[in-house]
Scaffold this motif. Structure first.
Motif, PDB file in Angstrom:
ATOM      1  N   THR A  70       0.846  -1.208   0.000  1.00 11.23           N
ATOM      2  CA  THR A  70       0.000   0.000   0.000  1.00 11.23           C
ATOM      3  C   THR A  70       0.877   1.251   0.000  1.00 11.23           C
ATOM      4  O   THR A  70       0.589   2.241  -0.672  1.00 11.23           O
ATOM      5  CB  THR A  70      -0.888   0.008   1.270  1.00 11.23           C
ATOM      6  OG1 THR A  70      -1.612  -1.203   1.288  1.00 11.23           O
ATOM      7  CG2 THR A  70      -1.830   1.183   1.319  1.00 11.23           C
ATOM      8  N   ILE A  71       1.963   1.191   0.794  1.00  9.68           N
ATOM      9  CA  ILE A  71       2.854   2.364   0.858  1.00  9.68           C
ATOM     10  C   ILE A  71       3.485   2.604  -0.524  1.00  9.68           C
ATOM     11  O   ILE A  71       3.495   3.729  -1.038  1.00  9.68           O
ATOM     12  CB  ILE A  71       3.923   2.176   1.953  1.00  9.68           C
ATOM     13  CG1 ILE A  71       3.245   2.146   3.326  1.00  9.68           C
ATOM     14  CG2 ILE A  71       4.993   3.272   1.870  1.00  9.68           C
ATOM     15  CD1 ILE A  71       4.168   2.089   4.526  1.00  9.68           C
ATOM     16  N   TRP A  72       3.983   1.521  -1.149  1.00 12.99           N
ATOM     17  CA  TRP A  72       4.586   1.703  -2.481  1.00 12.99           C
ATOM     18  C   TRP A  72       3.542   2.232  -3.481  1.00 12.99           C
ATOM     19  O   TRP A  72       3.856   3.040  -4.350  1.00 12.99           O
ATOM     20  CB  TRP A  72       5.192   0.393  -2.989  1.00 12.99           C
ATOM     21  CG  TRP A  72       6.341  -0.132  -2.154  1.00 12.99           C
ATOM     22  CD1 TRP A  72       6.505  -1.403  -1.708  1.00 12.99           C
ATOM     23  CD2 TRP A  72       7.490   0.605  -1.669  1.00 12.99           C
ATOM     24  NE1 TRP A  72       7.675  -1.517  -0.981  1.00 12.99           N
ATOM     25  CE2 TRP A  72       8.291  -0.301  -0.941  1.00 12.99           C
ATOM     26  CE3 TRP A  72       7.910   1.932  -1.774  1.00 12.99           C
ATOM     27  CZ2 TRP A  72       9.495   0.078  -0.331  1.00 12.99           C
ATOM     28  CZ3 TRP A  72       9.108   2.317  -1.158  1.00 12.99           C
ATOM     29  CH2 TRP A  72       9.870   1.399  -0.455  1.00 12.99           C
ATOM     30  N   GLU A  73       2.298   1.761  -3.308  1.00 12.21           N
ATOM     31  CA  GLU A  73       1.227   2.247  -4.204  1.00 12.21           C
ATOM     32  C   GLU A  73       0.957   3.731  -3.977  1.00 12.21           C
ATOM     33  O   GLU A  73       0.824   4.502  -4.924  1.00 12.21           O
ATOM     34  CB  GLU A  73      -0.065   1.504  -3.860  1.00 12.21           C
ATOM     35  CG  GLU A  73      -0.462   0.455  -4.837  1.00 12.21           C
ATOM     36  CD  GLU A  73      -1.827  -0.108  -4.471  1.00 12.21           C
ATOM     37  OE1 GLU A  73      -2.138  -0.283  -3.278  1.00 12.21           O
ATOM     38  OE2 GLU A  73      -2.588  -0.364  -5.411  1.00 12.21           O
ATOM     39  N   GLU A  74       0.868   4.113  -2.701  1.00 18.55           N
ATOM     40  CA  GLU A  74       0.608   5.525  -2.393  1.00 18.55           C
ATOM     41  C   GLU A  74       1.735   6.419  -2.932  1.00 18.55           C
ATOM     42  O   GLU A  74       1.505   7.568  -3.287  1.00 18.55           O
ATOM     43  CB  GLU A  74       0.458   5.707  -0.874  1.00 18.55           C
ATOM     44  CG  GLU A  74      -0.849   5.116  -0.360  1.00 18.55           C
ATOM     45  CD  GLU A  74      -0.929   5.007   1.170  1.00 18.55           C
ATOM     46  OE1 GLU A  74      -2.027   4.751   1.678  1.00 18.55           O
ATOM     47  OE2 GLU A  74       0.107   5.171   1.864  1.00 18.55           O
ATOM     48  N   LEU A  75       2.938   5.844  -2.979  1.00 21.07           N
ATOM     49  CA  LEU A  75       4.080   6.610  -3.482  1.00 21.07           C
ATOM     50  C   LEU A  75       4.202   6.526  -5.003  1.00 21.07           C
ATOM     51  O   LEU A  75       5.151   7.063  -5.583  1.00 21.07           O
ATOM     52  CB  LEU A  75       5.376   6.118  -2.815  1.00 21.07           C
ATOM     53  CG  LEU A  75       5.453   6.335  -1.290  1.00 21.07           C
ATOM     54  CD1 LEU A  75       6.720   5.703  -0.729  1.00 21.07           C
ATOM     55  CD2 LEU A  75       5.399   7.823  -0.942  1.00 21.07           C
ATOM     56  N   GLY A  76       3.262   5.829  -5.629  1.00 21.51           N
ATOM     57  CA  GLY A  76       3.277   5.711  -7.099  1.00 21.51           C
ATOM     58  C   GLY A  76       4.471   4.925  -7.598  1.00 21.51           C
ATOM     59  O   GLY A  76       4.905   5.082  -8.750  1.00 21.51           O
ATOM     60  N   ALA A  77       5.016   4.049  -6.745  1.00 16.24           N
ATOM     61  CA  ALA A  77       6.288   3.407  -7.068  1.00 16.24           C
ATOM     62  C   ALA A  77       6.135   2.078  -7.770  1.00 16.24           C
ATOM     63  O   ALA A  77       7.081   1.594  -8.386  1.00 16.24           O
ATOM     64  CB  ALA A  77       7.087   3.209  -5.776  1.00 16.24           C
ATOM     65  N   ILE A  78       4.970   1.447  -7.629  1.00 12.90           N
ATOM     66  CA  ILE A  78       4.944   0.028  -7.993  1.00 12.90           C
ATOM     67  C   ILE A  78       3.832  -0.373  -8.954  1.00 12.90           C
ATOM     68  O   ILE A  78       3.977  -1.345  -9.699  1.00 12.90           O
ATOM     69  CB  ILE A  78       4.863  -0.815  -6.693  1.00 12.90           C
ATOM     70  CG1 ILE A  78       5.376  -2.229  -6.958  1.00 12.90           C
ATOM     71  CG2 ILE A  78       3.460  -0.826  -6.074  1.00 12.90           C
ATOM     72  CD1 ILE A  78       5.767  -2.982  -5.721  1.00 12.90           C
ATOM     73  N   GLN A  79       2.734   0.394  -8.949  1.00 11.95           N
ATOM     74  CA  GLN A  79       1.545  -0.136  -9.638  1.00 11.95           C
ATOM     75  C   GLN A  79       1.732  -0.358 -11.136  1.00 11.95           C
ATOM     76  O   GLN A  79       1.078  -1.199 -11.705  1.00 11.95           O
ATOM     77  CB  GLN A  79       0.277   0.682  -9.343  1.00 11.95           C
ATOM     78  CG  GLN A  79       0.393   2.183  -9.375  1.00 11.95           C
ATOM     79  CD  GLN A  79       0.808   2.746  -8.035  1.00 11.95           C
ATOM     80  OE1 GLN A  79       1.839   2.380  -7.512  1.00 11.95           O
ATOM     81  NE2 GLN A  79       0.030   3.654  -7.467  1.00 11.95           N
ATOM     82  N   ASP A  80       2.649   0.388 -11.756  1.00  9.00           N
ATOM     83  CA  ASP A  80       2.826   0.177 -13.207  1.00  9.00           C
ATOM     84  C   ASP A  80       4.028  -0.722 -13.497  1.00  9.00           C
ATOM     85  O   ASP A  80       4.466  -0.830 -14.625  1.00  9.00           O
ATOM     86  CB  ASP A  80       3.010   1.537 -13.899  1.00  9.00           C
ATOM     87  CG  ASP A  80       4.266   2.248 -13.426  1.00  9.00           C
ATOM     88  OD1 ASP A  80       4.794   1.866 -12.354  1.00  9.00           O
ATOM     89  OD2 ASP A  80       4.746   3.161 -14.132  1.00  9.00           O
ATOM     90  N   LYS A  81       4.557  -1.382 -12.469  1.00  8.20           N
ATOM     91  CA  LYS A  81       5.809  -2.130 -12.690  1.00  8.20           C
ATOM     92  C   LYS A  81       5.561  -3.633 -12.783  1.00  8.20           C
ATOM     93  O   LYS A  81       4.782  -4.186 -12.014  1.00  8.20           O
ATOM     94  CB  LYS A  81       6.782  -1.904 -11.519  1.00  8.20           C
ATOM     95  CG  LYS A  81       7.075  -0.469 -11.233  1.00  8.20           C
ATOM     96  CD  LYS A  81       8.470  -0.108 -11.651  1.00  8.20           C
ATOM     97  CE  LYS A  81       8.852   1.308 -11.299  1.00  8.20           C
ATOM     98  NZ  LYS A  81       8.007   2.373 -11.775  1.00  8.20           N
ATOM     99  N   LYS A  82       6.311  -4.279 -13.691  1.00 10.54           N
ATOM    100  CA  LYS A  82       6.305  -5.739 -13.744  1.00 10.54           C
ATOM    101  C   LYS A  82       7.329  -6.209 -12.712  1.00 10.54           C
ATOM    102  O   LYS A  82       8.442  -5.667 -12.635  1.00 10.54           O
ATOM    103  CB  LYS A  82       6.713  -6.169 -15.150  1.00 10.54           C
ATOM    104  CG  LYS A  82       6.582  -7.640 -15.362  1.00 10.54           C
ATOM    105  CD  LYS A  82       6.741  -7.986 -16.857  1.00 10.54           C
ATOM    106  CE  LYS A  82       6.722  -9.490 -17.008  1.00 10.54           C
ATOM    107  NZ  LYS A  82       8.028 -10.103 -17.076  1.00 10.54           N
ATOM    108  N   ILE A  83       6.916  -7.165 -11.890  1.00  6.75           N
ATOM    109  CA  ILE A  83       7.816  -7.637 -10.827  1.00  6.75           C
ATOM    110  C   ILE A  83       8.340  -9.031 -11.174  1.00  6.75           C
ATOM    111  O   ILE A  83       7.575  -9.906 -11.562  1.00  6.75           O
ATOM    112  CB  ILE A  83       7.068  -7.713  -9.469  1.00  6.75           C
ATOM    113  CG1 ILE A  83       6.488  -6.343  -9.081  1.00  6.75           C
ATOM    114  CG2 ILE A  83       7.957  -8.280  -8.364  1.00  6.75           C
ATOM    115  CD1 ILE A  83       7.489  -5.287  -8.677  1.00  6.75           C
ATOM    116  N   VAL A  84       9.648  -9.200 -11.033  1.00  7.11           N
ATOM    117  CA  VAL A  84      10.248 -10.523 -11.257  1.00  7.11           C
ATOM    118  C   VAL A  84      10.508 -11.159  -9.892  1.00  7.11           C
ATOM    119  O   VAL A  84      11.145 -10.550  -9.028  1.00  7.11           O
ATOM    120  CB  VAL A  84      11.611 -10.398 -11.986  1.00  7.11           C
ATOM    121  CG1 VAL A  84      12.311 -11.750 -12.081  1.00  7.11           C
ATOM    122  CG2 VAL A  84      11.409  -9.807 -13.366  1.00  7.11           C
TER     123      VAL A  84
END
Ligand SMILES: Cc1cc2nc3c(=O)[nH]c(=O)nc-3n(C[C@H](O)[C@H](O)[C@H](O)COP(=O)(O)OP(=O)(O)OC[C@H]3O[C@@H](n4cnc5c(N)ncnc54)[C@H](O)[C@@H]3O)c2cc1C
Length: 503
Positions: A70-84
């Motif tokens: 949630t924190i990464w989402e609020e910071l706009g850091a993760i939602q558009d990223k593909k995670i390996v």
């Protein structure tokens, strides 16, 4: 009433996070950053079409089921990223055709440990049970522990008793002591190295990391570290924040024991209601504030707490693919010829990161590779100062030795190196100003693990510290969480309800 003005020193993950959350809560903020890009230690650099990544092995909280996400989402850091999510955390070639794979899948890891530790069944099962306990737990991270009340404490206690018991069991046992418990020779001699952590860290820290990896909650975001930091910078500016780059803060301006603003090394002064330092702790206390606001406890952190070792990073851009190499975070192998890193450190094994899983870091058909090695801080800083030519020659010598070793191991490297780059502790200090070149602040040892360090200084008002220097273990999650926590604290002081938003 006008919004309160907050100056944030440092545009690393902690500073950017504080900026985002404060902007969400009606504070006017400005960040002052000495470098010309965001991210601090969470960085990468471009050379001849390659990107050399300087940080993320694993991003804790990369799974949406974790509160940290949630924190990464609020910071706009993760939602558009593909995670390996890697299959193997660390692969180690043990010689004589044997290799150990620290699998991220916990069942596979159990079998691998039992394969090498047939005499240590009970110890291994206990270790694996611990990982599974953490996997089932849910660490609450959204509220600042400084604002915890009795009900929060009781709720945590009642929900997470197995986790608390486990933590108490393993937080005082170092990995070095744990290794000594094994009877099987390979684990008795190599356990700590097989998991690549400092040997004075508590067993609980390793268990916790393996649990996150097992839950696919510590992945790597495609695009790498600088891209990750830039996403948070973008979120910050979209919330109305401003980052001043190439702005080295020299002093914190204090009037009547109140932090009033900052002075840059070009003499320019800026004023605010509150100053937050998300920059190096030692420099903040001893240089920006001239060591005037300190007590024995705080001085003790910098005198007594062990630091993560300074490192040298050798990065290569290689014009070939590595599709046949298993997907690992790091692979260790023995060297035929040892490599002298500095007068105190010679290595016999090399740990290599092959970014064959991130096509954005190299042109098509090519691969970015890096190795990170512990080294001596004083040696490199003095060499750069006293003999810049030898400094360059030594960097080249080490790069050549690494290329030779990789060529021997994988073949087809020597003639395919398009570019190489060597970052020494001097480089880390130049770009991030971190004390003694430490890349993650204080190690969480059996003595410092979970220790609450002071985030304010005695006798100084309107001033706070956040980030890796006020939390042993540092890391990206600390940065993300601290921005949220300092904002919750200021909101409480100002009688405001804390708000957070997503993009
Ligand atoms: C090789 C490597 C691998 C890592 N791997 C991981 C990983 O896999 N997972 C993980 O969670 N963490 C990892 N880390 C650690 C992580 O990068 C750091 O702990 C984290 O980024 C620290 O963030 P911070 O904001 O607290 O501090 P910093 O990143 O140090 O930010 C502080 C900022 O303040 C600026 N600054 C300093 N002094 C001044 C001044 N006087 N004036 C203005 N600005 C100033 C600096 O330039 C910097 O931008 C790794 C680090 C390295 C180097």
């Amino acid at each position: 009433m006008d919004n309160k003005k907050v100056i944030i020193i440092g545009g690393g993950i902690a500073g950017l996070s504080a900026g985002c959350y404060l902007q969400m809560n009606g504070y006017d903020t400005e960040i002052f950053e000495l470098h010309n890009i965001p991210g601090g230690l969470c960085t990468g650099w471009k050379r001849k079409g390659y990107t050399f990544d300087g940080c993320i092995h694993w991003l804790c909280g990369s799974n949406p089921k974790d509160e940290l996400y949630t924190i990464w989402e609020e910071l706009g850091a993760i939602q558009d990223k593909k995670i390996v999510n890697h299959e193997i955390y660390i692969g180690t070639d043990l010689g004589n055709g044997k290799s150990f794979s620290a699998y991220t899948d916990v069942d596979k890891l159990r079998l691998e440990l039992l394969k090498f530790g047939s005499d240590d069944k009970a110890l291994i099962e206990d270790f694996i049970d611990g990982i599974n306990i953490v996997r089932k737990s849910n660490m609450p991270v959204l509220k600042s522990p400084d604002l915890y009340n009795m009900f929060d404490g009781l709720k945590f206690l009642s929900k997470e008793l197995p986790l608390i018991r486990l933590m108490n069991k393993w937080k005082k046992v170092s990995l070095a002591d744990f290794q000594r418990k094994f009877k099987s020779s390979i684990l008795n001699q190599n356990f700590v190295q097989l998991f690549g952590m400092p040997d004075d860290m508590p067993v609980f820290a390793l268990i916790y990391t393996l649990a996150l990896l097992g839950n696919k909650d510590a992945g790597y975001p495609i695009g790498g570290s600088l891209d990750f930091a830039k996403s948070i910078e973008k979120r910050y500016t979209s919330l109305g924040g401003k980052v001043n780059y190439d702005s080295r803060v020299e002093k914190i301006i204090v009037e009547n024991n109140n932090a009033k603003g900052i002075r840059l090394n070009n003499g320019k002064e800026y004023f605010s209601d509150i100053v937050i330092s998300a920059a190096d702790g030692h420099y903040t206390i001893y240089n920006m504030l001239d060591g005037k606001y300190i007590d024995e406890e705080i001085a003790g952190y910098y005198k007594n707490f062990p630091l993560f070792s300074p490192i040298i990073q050798i990065s290569l851009g290689v014009a070939r693919e590595f599709n046949d190499i298993p997907d690992t975070i790091t692979t260790y192998f023995s060297l035929d010829e040892p490599i002298i890193i500095d007068p105190k450190n010679t290595i016999n094994t090399l740990g290599i990161k092959i970014f064959n899983y991130d096509p954005t870091l190299a042109p098509e058909g090519k691969t970015s590779i890096a190795t990170v090695i512990n080294t001596d801080y004083e040696y490199w800083v003095n060499l750069k100062k006293d003999n810049p030519q030898k400094y360059s020659e030594e960097k080249d010598r080490i790069a050549m030795s690494v290329i030779k070793a990789l060529d021997k191991k994988y073949g087809n490297i020597n003639d395919n190196v398009d570019v190489y780059d060597v970052a020494t502790p001097d480089t880390f200090v130049r770009y991030t100003n971190n004390w003694m070149g430490s890349f993650e602040g204080f190690i969480p040892t059996v003595d410092t693990f979970g220790k609450k360090l002071k985030k304010t200084l005695p006798g100084l008002d309107n001033f706070y510290m956040i980030g890796q220097w006020v939390q042993p273990g540092g890391g990206l999650p600390t940065g993300g969480m601290h921005g949220r926590y300092i904002t919750q604290l200021l909101c409480k002081k100002d009688g405001k309800e804390f708000r957070s938003t997503k993009e």
